[in-house]
Structures are given as structure tokens and as C-alpha cells.
Design a protein around this motif. Structure first.
Motif, PDB file in Angstrom:
ATOM      1  N   ILE A 178       0.862  -1.183   0.000  1.00 11.40           N
ATOM      2  CA  ILE A 178       0.000   0.000   0.000  1.00 11.40           C
ATOM      3  C   ILE A 178       0.895   1.228   0.000  1.00 11.40           C
ATOM      4  O   ILE A 178       1.702   1.433   0.919  1.00 11.40           O
ATOM      5  CB  ILE A 178      -0.912   0.024   1.237  1.00 11.40           C
ATOM      6  CG1 ILE A 178      -1.728  -1.270   1.323  1.00 11.40           C
ATOM      7  CG2 ILE A 178      -1.826   1.240   1.218  1.00 11.40           C
ATOM      8  CD1 ILE A 178      -2.339  -1.507   2.684  1.00 11.40           C
ATOM      9  N   ASP A 179       0.748   2.006  -1.048  1.00 11.66           N
ATOM     10  CA  ASP A 179       1.536   3.219  -1.235  1.00 11.66           C
ATOM     11  C   ASP A 179       0.591   4.402  -1.049  1.00 11.66           C
ATOM     12  O   ASP A 179      -0.505   4.417  -1.606  1.00 11.66           O
ATOM     13  CB  ASP A 179       2.120   3.190  -2.656  1.00 11.66           C
ATOM     14  CG  ASP A 179       2.998   4.393  -2.960  1.00 11.66           C
ATOM     15  OD1 ASP A 179       3.015   5.343  -2.158  1.00 11.66           O
ATOM     16  OD2 ASP A 179       3.634   4.386  -4.017  1.00 11.66           O
ATOM     17  N   LEU A 180       0.990   5.376  -0.262  1.00  6.40           N
ATOM     18  CA  LEU A 180       0.103   6.510   0.031  1.00  6.40           C
ATOM     19  C   LEU A 180       0.141   7.548  -1.085  1.00  6.40           C
ATOM     20  O   LEU A 180       0.245   8.746  -0.841  1.00  6.40           O
ATOM     21  CB  LEU A 180       0.476   7.126   1.375  1.00  6.40           C
ATOM     22  CG  LEU A 180       0.410   6.175   2.566  1.00  6.40           C
ATOM     23  CD1 LEU A 180       0.788   6.876   3.850  1.00  6.40           C
ATOM     24  CD2 LEU A 180      -0.974   5.548   2.689  1.00  6.40           C
ATOM     25  N   THR A 181       0.063   7.083  -2.323  1.00  5.18           N
ATOM     26  CA  THR A 181      -0.053   7.974  -3.476  1.00  5.18           C
ATOM     27  C   THR A 181      -1.312   7.612  -4.240  1.00  5.18           C
ATOM     28  O   THR A 181      -1.799   6.479  -4.166  1.00  5.18           O
ATOM     29  CB  THR A 181       1.170   7.840  -4.414  1.00  5.18           C
ATOM     30  OG1 THR A 181       1.267   6.487  -4.869  1.00  5.18           O
ATOM     31  CG2 THR A 181       2.456   8.225  -3.701  1.00  5.18           C
ATOM     32  N   LEU A 182      -1.837   8.570  -4.976  1.00  3.23           N
ATOM     33  CA  LEU A 182      -3.061   8.325  -5.727  1.00  3.23           C
ATOM     34  C   LEU A 182      -2.757   7.543  -6.996  1.00  3.23           C
ATOM     35  O   LEU A 182      -1.680   7.649  -7.568  1.00  3.23           O
ATOM     36  CB  LEU A 182      -3.736   9.649  -6.085  1.00  3.23           C
ATOM     37  CG  LEU A 182      -4.202  10.506  -4.907  1.00  3.23           C
ATOM     38  CD1 LEU A 182      -4.838  11.790  -5.406  1.00  3.23           C
ATOM     39  CD2 LEU A 182      -5.182   9.741  -4.025  1.00  3.23           C
ATOM     40  N   ARG A 183      -3.713   6.761  -7.441  1.00  5.99           N
ATOM     41  CA  ARG A 183      -3.560   6.000  -8.679  1.00  5.99           C
ATOM     42  C   ARG A 183      -4.740   6.297  -9.584  1.00  5.99           C
ATOM     43  O   ARG A 183      -5.779   6.825  -9.155  1.00  5.99           O
ATOM     44  CB  ARG A 183      -3.479   4.503  -8.402  1.00  5.99           C
ATOM     45  CG  ARG A 183      -4.789   3.897  -7.912  1.00  5.99           C
ATOM     46  CD  ARG A 183      -4.658   2.407  -7.731  1.00  5.99           C
ATOM     47  NE  ARG A 183      -5.885   1.848  -7.158  1.00  5.99           N
ATOM     48  CZ  ARG A 183      -5.985   0.636  -6.637  1.00  5.99           C
ATOM     49  NH1 ARG A 183      -4.927  -0.152  -6.610  1.00  5.99           N
ATOM     50  NH2 ARG A 183      -7.129   0.207  -6.143  1.00  5.99           N
ATOM     51  N   ALA A 184      -4.586   5.913 -10.835  1.00 10.59           N
ATOM     52  CA  ALA A 184      -5.696   6.051 -11.783  1.00 10.59           C
ATOM     53  C   ALA A 184      -6.844   5.149 -11.336  1.00 10.59           C
ATOM     54  O   ALA A 184      -6.643   4.156 -10.640  1.00 10.59           O
ATOM     55  CB  ALA A 184      -5.238   5.677 -13.182  1.00 10.59           C
ATOM     56  N   THR A 185      -8.040   5.507 -11.737  1.00  6.20           N
ATOM     57  CA  THR A 185      -9.218   4.724 -11.372  1.00  6.20           C
ATOM     58  C   THR A 185      -9.082   3.295 -11.882  1.00  6.20           C
ATOM     59  O   THR A 185      -8.678   3.059 -13.015  1.00  6.20           O
ATOM     60  CB  THR A 185     -10.487   5.357 -11.966  1.00  6.20           C
ATOM     61  OG1 THR A 185     -10.588   6.699 -11.480  1.00  6.20           O
ATOM     62  CG2 THR A 185     -11.722   4.582 -11.566  1.00  6.20           C
ATOM     63  N   VAL A 186      -9.417   2.343 -11.020  1.00  3.59           N
ATOM     64  CA  VAL A 186      -9.375   0.924 -11.375  1.00  3.59           C
ATOM     65  C   VAL A 186     -10.805   0.420 -11.505  1.00  3.59           C
ATOM     66  O   VAL A 186     -11.665   0.724 -10.673  1.00  3.59           O
ATOM     67  CB  VAL A 186      -8.630   0.111 -10.291  1.00  3.59           C
ATOM     68  CG1 VAL A 186      -8.773  -1.386 -10.532  1.00  3.59           C
ATOM     69  CG2 VAL A 186      -7.169   0.505 -10.252  1.00  3.59           C
ATOM     70  N   ASN A 187     -11.063  -0.339 -12.561  1.00  3.39           N
ATOM     71  CA  ASN A 187     -12.383  -0.941 -12.727  1.00  3.39           C
ATOM     72  C   ASN A 187     -12.546  -2.045 -11.697  1.00  3.39           C
ATOM     73  O   ASN A 187     -11.903  -3.092 -11.773  1.00  3.39           O
ATOM     74  CB  ASN A 187     -12.529  -1.509 -14.133  1.00  3.39           C
ATOM     75  CG  ASN A 187     -13.911  -2.133 -14.371  1.00  3.39           C
ATOM     76  OD1 ASN A 187     -14.767  -2.110 -13.496  1.00  3.39           O
ATOM     77  ND2 ASN A 187     -14.121  -2.663 -15.549  1.00  3.39           N
ATOM     78  N   ALA A 188     -13.401  -1.802 -10.701  1.00  2.00           N
ATOM     79  CA  ALA A 188     -13.600  -2.757  -9.621  1.00  2.00           C
ATOM     80  C   ALA A 188     -14.868  -3.588  -9.786  1.00  2.00           C
ATOM     81  O   ALA A 188     -15.264  -4.292  -8.858  1.00  2.00           O
ATOM     82  CB  ALA A 188     -13.642  -2.018  -8.284  1.00  2.00           C
ATOM     83  N   ALA A 189     -15.493  -3.517 -10.946  1.00  2.00           N
ATOM     84  CA  ALA A 189     -16.670  -4.354 -11.194  1.00  2.00           C
ATOM     85  C   ALA A 189     -16.262  -5.817 -11.114  1.00  2.00           C
ATOM     86  O   ALA A 189     -15.223  -6.195 -11.671  1.00  2.00           O
ATOM     87  CB  ALA A 189     -17.278  -4.040 -12.554  1.00  2.00           C
ATOM     88  N   PRO A 190     -17.017  -6.670 -10.439  1.00  2.00           N
ATOM     89  CA  PRO A 190     -16.638  -8.079 -10.355  1.00  2.00           C
ATOM     90  C   PRO A 190     -16.432  -8.694 -11.734  1.00  2.00           C
ATOM     91  O   PRO A 190     -17.190  -8.424 -12.666  1.00  2.00           O
ATOM     92  CB  PRO A 190     -17.841  -8.719  -9.638  1.00  2.00           C
ATOM     93  CG  PRO A 190     -18.440  -7.595  -8.849  1.00  2.00           C
ATOM     94  CD  PRO A 190     -18.250  -6.371  -9.682  1.00  2.00           C
ATOM     95  N   TYR A 191     -15.371  -9.494 -11.845  1.00  2.00           N
ATOM     96  CA  TYR A 191     -15.062 -10.134 -13.123  1.00  2.00           C
ATOM     97  C   TYR A 191     -15.948 -11.362 -13.298  1.00  2.00           C
ATOM     98  O   TYR A 191     -16.096 -12.187 -12.394  1.00  2.00           O
ATOM     99  CB  TYR A 191     -13.594 -10.563 -13.154  1.00  2.00           C
ATOM    100  CG  TYR A 191     -13.196 -11.194 -14.471  1.00  2.00           C
ATOM    101  CD1 TYR A 191     -12.793 -10.400 -15.544  1.00  2.00           C
ATOM    102  CD2 TYR A 191     -13.243 -12.571 -14.662  1.00  2.00           C
ATOM    103  CE1 TYR A 191     -12.444 -10.971 -16.759  1.00  2.00           C
ATOM    104  CE2 TYR A 191     -12.877 -13.153 -15.856  1.00  2.00           C
ATOM    105  CZ  TYR A 191     -12.479 -12.332 -16.909  1.00  2.00           C
ATOM    106  OH  TYR A 191     -12.141 -12.910 -18.121  1.00  2.00           O
ATOM    107  N   ALA A 192     -16.538 -11.468 -14.484  1.00  2.00           N
ATOM    108  CA  ALA A 192     -17.350 -12.634 -14.825  1.00  2.00           C
ATOM    109  C   ALA A 192     -16.840 -13.184 -16.153  1.00  2.00           C
ATOM    110  O   ALA A 192     -16.817 -12.451 -17.150  1.00  2.00           O
ATOM    111  CB  ALA A 192     -18.821 -12.269 -14.938  1.00  2.00           C
ATOM    112  N   PRO A 193     -16.398 -14.460 -16.203  1.00  2.00           N
ATOM    113  CA  PRO A 193     -15.903 -15.019 -17.460  1.00  2.00           C
ATOM    114  C   PRO A 193     -16.997 -15.057 -18.521  1.00  2.00           C
ATOM    115  O   PRO A 193     -18.181 -15.191 -18.208  1.00  2.00           O
ATOM    116  CB  PRO A 193     -15.471 -16.436 -17.076  1.00  2.00           C
ATOM    117  CG  PRO A 193     -15.413 -16.461 -15.599  1.00  2.00           C
ATOM    118  CD  PRO A 193     -16.344 -15.406 -15.116  1.00  2.00           C
ATOM    119  N   ALA A 194     -16.589 -14.926 -19.767  1.00  2.00           N
ATOM    120  CA  ALA A 194     -17.551 -15.069 -20.865  1.00  2.00           C
ATOM    121  C   ALA A 194     -18.107 -16.482 -20.855  1.00  2.00           C
ATOM    122  O   ALA A 194     -17.382 -17.427 -20.583  1.00  2.00           O
ATOM    123  CB  ALA A 194     -16.874 -14.774 -22.195  1.00  2.00           C
TER     124      ALA A 194
END
Length: 195
Positions: A178-194
Motif C-alpha cells: 500500500i503506497d500513500l499515493t493516488l492512482r488512476a481509477t481501477v475498474n472494480a466491477a466483479p469479473y465474470a468469465p464469458a
């Protein structure tokens, strides 16, 4: 919004087992393969005192939603792709288990399935890394749970002797940083396989 990653570094034994079985491990979703291992962005983490970790600050819970690994090969008899996807990882710090949604190719998903048992190699501490100080913990001795040993053997069509090998293979380490710097937005939507 902070820069936080969980990195799985597979052990030499795990890599040898994958390669000797003809298995391919492919990062999916928001995960990525880098030189030091497979990176899963941490999408939710809670730090604090825990009755399981004592009074010192510790990781109480954590997850990586949207991350996935596909483990697959081709069936020698049919030529069809076989395998499974492990996704949306969570760490249960009380039970000392890593959980994942498990989906066999062409099958249904079992959510929050116990994937690995683990030991704490290094509890959450401040670590000096080049140019900065971060919070970091290392979990190790990643062993497949009995349920996942059975699932791997069945879904990946592993030979009979896999039942002897799978319980003893150490799949490596998980390092949470855990780094106390900001990061770009991460897609946190649950992954569902095709399907």
C-alpha cells in the motif's frame, strides 16, 4: 484511490507443475503479468487492530474485485479448451484463507470459494522501497484447499498422481503493498468469465 497491489509470485514448484502439465496461466480483468509476478489491484482493504492479529495495526480484510486468472489447457482426446477462472479474490484473515469465485469453462460460478490456505510470512509493516516508504505484508505457503485440489484434478483432467502432489505444492507468495499515493481509477466491477 490509493496505489495498492497484491502480487502473486508463483513458486518454482508451481511453475514447474503448470508447465509439466501443459497448463497456461493467463491474467484477466484488471490483473496484469509483470516481472515480479501477477499484479491484482487491491480494490478494498481495511486496516486496524484485530483480535486475530493482536493490538498492532494489521490488515483486517482485503479484496481485489475485477481481477482474475484463467488456468487452462486443451483436452488431449477432444482438442477442446478446458480449465477454470479464479476471480474477485478476497483474503479471510481470521481463517487464513484466500477466497475466489471459481468458474470452470462452460460451468457455473461458485462464489467466494476457499482457494488457498496460507501462513503470514511478514505481518503488515512499514517497508523501505526505492524512493519511498510503503505498508507491506507477505503471505506465503499458499496451499490449495482440499476442495480446490479436487476441483483442479477434475476440471483440468489431471492424472491420478495429482492427488499426491497437489496437497504439498507451495504456490508461492502474495505480497500486499500500500503506497500513500493516488492512482488512476481501477475498474472494480466483479469479473465474470464469458459464457
Amino acid at each position: 484511490m490509493l496505489t495498492a497491489d497484491s502480487v502473486q509470485k508463483f513458486s518454482d514448484d508451481a511453475i514447474f507443475s503448470f508447465e509439466s502439465s501443459g497448463l497456461v496461466v493467463s491474467p484477466k480483468g484488471n490483473s496484469s503479468q509483470k516481472a515480479d509476478g501477477v499484479h491484482f489491484p487491491i480494490t478494498d482493504i481495511t486496516l486496524g487492530a484485530s483480535k486475530y492479529a493482536g493490538l498492532a495495526p494489521a490488515t483486517v480484510k482485503g479484496s481485489s474485485s475485477g481481477s482474475a486468472l484463467e488456468i487452462w489447457t486443451y483436452d488431449e482426446l477432444t482438442g477442446n479448451k478446458i480449465g477454470l477462472t479464479l476471480a474477485n479474490f478476497q483474503i479471510d484473515y481470521h481463517a487464513k484463507k484466500v477466497l475466489a469465485d471459481v468458474t470452470p469453462i462452460g460451468g457455473t460460478t461458485s462464489k467466494a470459494t476457499p482457494l488457498y490456505d496460507y501462513t503470514v510470512k511478514r505481518p503488515l509493516v512499514f517497508q523501505q522501497v526505492p524512493g519511498k516508504i510503503v505498508l507491506q505484508e507477505v503471505l506465503g505457503t499458499l496451499k490449495l484447499t482440499p476442495l480446490m485440489q479436487d476441483t483442479f484434478t477434475r476440471v483440468l483432467h489431471l492424472p491420478d498422481y495429482a492427488s499426491v502432489l497437489l496437497p504439498v505444492i507451495d504456490f508461492g507468495t502474495l505480497t500486499q503493498t500500500i503506497d500513500l499515493t493516488l492512482r488512476a481509477t481501477v475498474n472494480a466491477a466483479p469479473y465474470a468469465p464469458a459464457p
